[in-house]
Scaffold this motif. Structure first.
Motif, short mmCIF file in Angstrom:
data_model
loop_
_atom_site.label_atom_id
_atom_site.label_comp_id
_atom_site.label_asym_id
_atom_site.label_seq_id
_atom_site.Cartn_x
_atom_site.Cartn_y
_atom_site.Cartn_z
N LYS A 172 0.98 -1.21 0.07
CA LYS A 172 0.05 0.01 -0.07
C LYS A 172 0.88 1.18 0.06
N GLY A 173 0.77 2.04 -1.10
CA GLY A 173 1.80 3.11 -1.11
C GLY A 173 1.38 4.45 -0.34
N LYS A 174 2.29 5.22 -0.11
CA LYS A 174 1.95 6.46 0.88
C LYS A 174 1.03 7.53 -0.04
N LYS A 175 0.04 7.91 0.48
CA LYS A 175 -0.88 9.20 -0.23
C LYS A 175 -0.22 10.18 -0.47
N ARG B 94 2.57 0.25 -10.54
CA ARG B 94 2.81 1.08 -9.06
C ARG B 94 2.89 2.60 -9.31
N LYS B 98 0.25 5.99 -8.50
CA LYS B 98 0.69 7.12 -7.65
C LYS B 98 0.61 8.43 -8.40
#
Lengths: 175, 112
Positions: A172-175, B94, B98
């Protein structure tokens, strides 16, 4: 033989150039598949059936992955404007290409002409290999007996890459 | 000789793509094209005229087989190429989630 391979290679080069210049990412991916399947035909003509089988499987998997990625994101190609800086890099690129070509031309002078290859160190791998390894397929004999450690390393790389891809996709990536 | 030079031209097409394209997917495609040309050069070096595919028929003797060593090397390289491409695609998707783009000029968070 040389002529046939040259013609297929010519089509592969056209497909590669189209893949790089297509406006739609999906058609670029399909054009790359064209190059890969052309390679399969070349392998078949060059008496490498194992390679052809592996390449056709790998190419199909790559295409499926790429099509999935493209359909999951965007199909539009970016617009690249041509300015003075890109002119400079183009000239530098041509000089680098010419230099690489010069060294490649020097290197292939030392090779045997196509079809006249002499087995030097591979003689030990070819003659008597059936008795040594018990495999009638010489490529398998080289891969899994004479060079088994290389294959072990390859399996480790494959495992690491699969693990890495899985980690990247689950994170889960950083927002 | 022509075949080797055409192979190298294919390699240069891939290199050109890596240098000039700004799209991550196109860069991955260019890397694959470079790989393909290297596989073909390896297999071409090992080819012998009128040679058989390197699968021994136990009944017949004294045959000429094409060199199995470059083929084994290319086999290893093909599988590793699949691994790197899959990894690259995972990173690309990914990054897309983002930044909402494949443009490598806009993906610059790690730059100073």
């Amino acid at each position: 033989m040389e002529l046939t391979i040259s013609i297929i290679l010519g089509f592969m080069i056209i497909g590669a150039i189209y893949a790089l210049h297509a406006k739609d990412l999906l058609s670029a991916v399909i054009a790359m598949g064209f190059v890969g399947y052309g390679l399969v035909i070349c392998f078949l003509l060059l008496k490498a059936p194992d390679l052809a089988i592996v390449q056709i499987v790998v190419e199909t998997i790559t295409l499926v992955i790429m099509v999935a990625v493209v359909l999951d994101s965007t199909r539009k190609e970016l617009e690249v404007s041509f300015d003075r800086r890109s002119l400079l890099t183009t000239i530098a690129g041509f000089i680098i290409f010419a230099g690489l070509f010069y060294f490649f031309y020097g290197a292939i002078q030392n090779l045997d002409p196509l079809g006249m290859h002499s087995l030097r160190m591979a003689e030990t791998y070819v003659y008597g290999a059936v008795e040594k390894t018990g495999s009638i397929n010489l490529v398998t004999g080289v891969l899994f007996d004479f060079r088994a450690y290389d294959t072990l390393g390859e399996a480790v790389i494959l495992y690491t890459a699969a693990l890495g891809a899985l980690t990247l996709l689950r994170m889960k990536g950083k927002k | 000789m022509t075949v080797y030079i055409l192979c190298f031209v294919l390699f240069l097409v891939g290199l050109y793509g890596v240098i000039t394209r700004r799209n991550l997917i196109k860069i991955a495609i260019s890397l694959s094209i470079m790989e393909f040309s290297i596989f073909l050069i390896l297999v071409l070096i090992g080819y012998i005229d009128n040679g058989l595919a390197p699968i021994v028929d136990p009944g017949s003797s004294a045959q000429i087989y094409v060199d199995p060593l470059p083929q084994a090397m290319a086999l290893t390289a093909i599988v590793i190429g699949l691994a790197t491409t899959a990894m690259l695609m995972a990173i690309a998707i990914r990054l897309y989630r983002k930044y909402k783009t494949f443009d490598i000029r806009e993906i610059r968070n790690l730059r100073g």
